[in-house]
Design a protein around this motif. Structure first.
Motif, mmCIF file in Angstrom:
data_model
loop_
_atom_site.group_PDB
_atom_site.id
_atom_site.type_symbol
_atom_site.label_atom_id
_atom_site.label_comp_id
_atom_site.label_asym_id
_atom_site.label_seq_id
_atom_site.Cartn_x
_atom_site.Cartn_y
_atom_site.Cartn_z
ATOM 1 N N GLU A 88 42.507 46.793 32.344
ATOM 2 C CA GLU A 88 42.799 46.632 33.824
ATOM 3 C C GLU A 88 42.745 48.160 34.638
ATOM 4 O OE1 GLU A 88 45.347 42.875 34.765
ATOM 5 O OE2 GLU A 88 46.462 44.537 34.094
ATOM 6 N N VAL A 95 38.181 45.643 34.651
ATOM 7 C CA VAL A 95 37.911 44.570 35.306
ATOM 8 C C VAL A 95 39.088 44.240 36.078
ATOM 9 C CG1 VAL A 95 37.196 42.252 35.241
ATOM 10 C CG2 VAL A 95 36.419 43.684 33.349
ATOM 11 N N LYS A 96 38.972 43.871 37.275
ATOM 12 C CA LYS A 96 40.089 43.821 38.228
ATOM 13 C C LYS A 96 40.618 42.399 37.720
ATOM 14 C CE LYS A 96 38.568 46.327 42.106
ATOM 15 N NZ LYS A 96 37.366 46.153 42.947
ATOM 16 N N ARG A 97 41.878 42.292 38.100
ATOM 17 C CA ARG A 97 42.629 40.974 37.517
ATOM 18 C C ARG A 97 42.155 39.739 38.165
ATOM 19 N NH1 ARG A 97 49.161 42.019 38.207
ATOM 20 N NH2 ARG A 97 48.832 43.425 36.304
ATOM 21 N N PRO A 98 41.725 39.639 39.458
ATOM 22 C CA PRO A 98 41.094 38.332 39.854
ATOM 23 C C PRO A 98 39.665 37.965 39.337
ATOM 24 C CG PRO A 98 41.810 39.688 41.630
ATOM 25 C CD PRO A 98 42.064 40.554 40.645
ATOM 26 N N GLU A 99 39.109 38.955 38.606
ATOM 27 C CA GLU A 99 37.857 38.677 38.013
ATOM 28 C C GLU A 99 37.766 38.525 36.712
ATOM 29 O OE1 GLU A 99 35.834 42.263 39.755
ATOM 30 O OE2 GLU A 99 36.528 41.685 41.677
ATOM 31 N N GLN A 100 38.870 38.920 35.985
ATOM 32 C CA GLN A 100 38.742 38.648 34.583
ATOM 33 C C GLN A 100 38.528 37.346 33.873
ATOM 34 O OE1 GLN A 100 42.925 40.123 33.952
ATOM 35 N NE2 GLN A 100 42.571 42.243 34.455
ATOM 36 N N LYS A 101 38.946 36.462 34.309
ATOM 37 C CA LYS A 101 38.553 35.049 33.814
ATOM 38 C C LYS A 101 37.145 34.838 33.678
ATOM 39 C CE LYS A 101 39.242 30.386 33.557
ATOM 40 N NZ LYS A 101 39.568 29.111 34.136
ATOM 41 N N ASP A 102 36.644 34.972 34.684
ATOM 42 C CA ASP A 102 35.219 34.839 35.088
ATOM 43 C C ASP A 102 34.301 35.774 34.310
ATOM 44 O OD1 ASP A 102 35.556 32.660 36.765
ATOM 45 O OD2 ASP A 102 35.046 33.719 38.552
ATOM 46 N N TYR A 103 34.918 36.923 34.129
ATOM 47 C CA TYR A 103 34.019 38.191 33.362
ATOM 48 C C TYR A 103 34.192 37.770 31.946
ATOM 49 C CZ TYR A 103 32.650 42.668 32.052
ATOM 50 O OH TYR A 103 31.747 43.933 31.532
ATOM 51 N N ARG A 114 31.776 34.750 31.141
ATOM 52 C CA ARG A 114 30.391 35.164 31.122
ATOM 53 C C ARG A 114 29.984 35.721 29.812
ATOM 54 N NH1 ARG A 114 28.310 40.022 34.291
ATOM 55 N NH2 ARG A 114 30.250 39.774 35.572
#
Ligand SMILES: [Zn+2]
Lengths: 277, 250
Positions: free
Chosen positions: A218, A259-267, A270
């Motif tokens: 983070e 990786v920024k928090r709002p993007e972590q799940k998608d990242y 992927r």
């Protein structure tokens, strides 16, 4: 110390409103502005004013990273014992249980991310600073063993002050135990993604936090082995700006991506897909 | 001696260091340098030689003798490249089917800016990770100070032995007292509570043997231990090592 207790109180304040419809405000410790609790919660526990990352407790962390209602917890009932009869330890465990509303400093289980089944663990900074004792080591070891048996990837979220002093060498040797379980998981060709959060230090940094195939962090998370005060005292000098911050640790070559928090799940989703999951 | 006196005694400059043990036990010792990545950390003295008739790889954390020597060896506090040198030579030992003998004596891994930025945490983690699967016998002897993660890094062996007056601890008694009670004066209380002496750790099942620095007896004990471990198949050896650490705390 004062700062620290303030820090944790803020987090509890945030969490305690969970089931109440109150439009309370708290003061962000970074920008000093009054921010509404519901706004922070909707914003991945990031201050909408200044972008400060509030700590996130383990259970919510898992919710943030996994598909809705997919998480199935494992070994929830394991609880610490005072193996060495260490003074004041029982009281500390009780206080930690109350503060975190968890039995121990890590939550483990299975879940899906974008439909792919994974094993996941998340440490809880509210439980004795996320320190690793026998139960934390045991739960993570069991998770890796299960993941090895079932050929599942492991997603790990770390936050820890290190080994738990009150369990002496038993806690230190959890580093050995977990690292060996990670090695077995690794040897069978399984994927381990670790997400380092603020702070990941000491014995956790020097074991499973640094053993991922892919190491994410983070923004701004402190990642390192030795405590900054110990280093300052040893060297008798001030530490450089940004020292042990995720951004600097990435520059030094020990983190794959921040990786920024709002993007972590998608990242992470992927990455799983790129591994054919 | 009470437990805190044992800690202070283990730090004494009069004690035998790794180099002394190597001189006492290892024939034809050839020292090897460098991690092949960055540099050579003199806090770790490593190489090959013979104990009895067994060719071995030897790795020792060395504190040094006089002031200049201690500075050269960084007072026995290793840098990441020290642990990487150790691991490189352990892999080499695996290749040539040589057992590994580690002598552990450190207050802890070096806490510095450079050490952090070259990955102290990763270097220690790699030792634990790789040693857990090393397909050759590993014997670790704590000869003085067993200071936290920096000592543990070289203790992922088939057996861990401790010298009778050595200690092994998750944290120094002084730091422990300072963190828990804001009072360094209570280091003696912390030392007792931490269960860091050889007899206590043996009782907890965390170490396998307590030895005295009697040269002949120790050499025989090491040779016997290595011979027994060398009779195991590689799979048995690694499985046995896994189970040894698997049961800690549970
Ligand atoms: Zn703010």
């Amino acid at each position: 110390m004062e700062l620290k207790s303030l820090f944790l109180k803020v987090n509890n304040e945030l969490e305690n409103t969970e089931n109440r419809r109150v439009s309370r405000k708290i003061t962000c410790k970074k920008c000093g502005k009054q921010v509404s609790v519901s706004k922070i919660r909707k914003n991945f526990f990031i201050c909408p004013e200044c972008g400060h990352y509030f700590p996130v407790r383990a259970r919510r962390r898992i919710l943030m990273l996994t598909d809705k209602r997919s998480f199935v917890e494992m070994d929830r009932d394991l609880e610490s014992k005072n193996i060495l009869s260490f003074p004041e330890y029982e009281e500390k465990i009780l206080a930690a249980k109350e503060k975190s509303r968890e039995n121990e400093g890590v939550i483990c289980g299975t879940a899906t991310i974008g439909g792919s089944k994974v094993c996941i663990f998340a440490m809880d900074g509210n439980f004795m600073m996320g320190s690793m004792g026998a139960v934390v080591g045991e739960k993570i070891t069991r998770l890796f063993e299960y993941a090895t048996k079932e050929s599942l990837p492991v997603i790990g979220v770390t936050v820890s002050g290190g080994a738990r002093m009150q369990e002496g060498m038993v806690s230190l040797m959890q580093m050995s135990k977990v690292s060996a379980a990670v090695k077995r998981h690794d040897s069978k060709g399984n994927l381990y993604i670790v997400l380092l959060t603020n702070p990941t230090t000491g014995g956790v940094d020097a074991s499973f936090a640094m053993l991922g195939d892919i190491t994410l962090a983070e923004p701004g998370a402190r990642v390192g082995f030795a405590g900054p005060r110990v280093i300052e005292k040893t060297l008798n000098q001030k530490l450089p700006e940004g020292f042990q911050k995720a951004e600097r640790v990435l520059e030094c070559g020990f983190i794959d991506e921040i990786v920024k928090r709002p993007e972590q799940k998608d990242y992470i989703d992927r990455l799983l897909k790129l591994h054919g999951m | 001696m009470n437990d805190y006196e044992i800690v202070k005694n283990a730090r004494s400059e009069k004690r035998l260091t790794s180099v002394d043990y190597i001189k006492l036990l290892v024939k034809d010792f050839a020292e090897f340098h460098g991690d092949r990545l960055f540099g050579d950390d003199r806090a770790i003295v490593a190489g090959i030689g013979k104990i009895g008739d067994i060719p071995v790889t030897v790795i020792g954390i060395e504190k040094g003798k006089d002031t200049n020597d201690r500075i050269l060896h960084n007072f026995g506090s290793a840098m990441p490249e020290g642990y990487r040198k150790a691991l490189r030579l352990m892999k080499q030992a695996e290749k040539f089917d040589r057992p590994v003998v580690c002598f552990v004596d450190t207050a802890g891994a070096y806490p510095g800016i450079d050490a952090e930025e070259r990955g102290q945490g990763r270097a220690i983690a790699d030792c634990l990770f790789e040693m857990s699967n090393l397909k050759t016998p590993v014997l670790s002897l704590v000869i003085g100070e067993g200071g936290s993660g920096g000592a543990l890094a070289l203790c992922h062996g088939d057996e861990i032995w401790m010298e009778e007056d050595a200690y092994f601890s998750v944290v120094s008694p002084e730091s422990c007292a300072n963190i828990l009670w804001k009072n360094v004066e209570k280091a003696d209380v912390a030392a007792k509570a931490l269960c860091l002496t050889a007899p206590k750790l043996y009782e907890l099942g965390l170490i396998d043997r307590i030895f005295s620095a009697d040269k002949k007896k120790l050499k025989n004990e090491i040779v016997n231990c290595l011979q027994n471990l060398m009779e195991l198949s590689k799979e048995e050896l690694v499985d046995r090592r896994y189970e040894k650490f698997r049961k800690v705390g549970y």
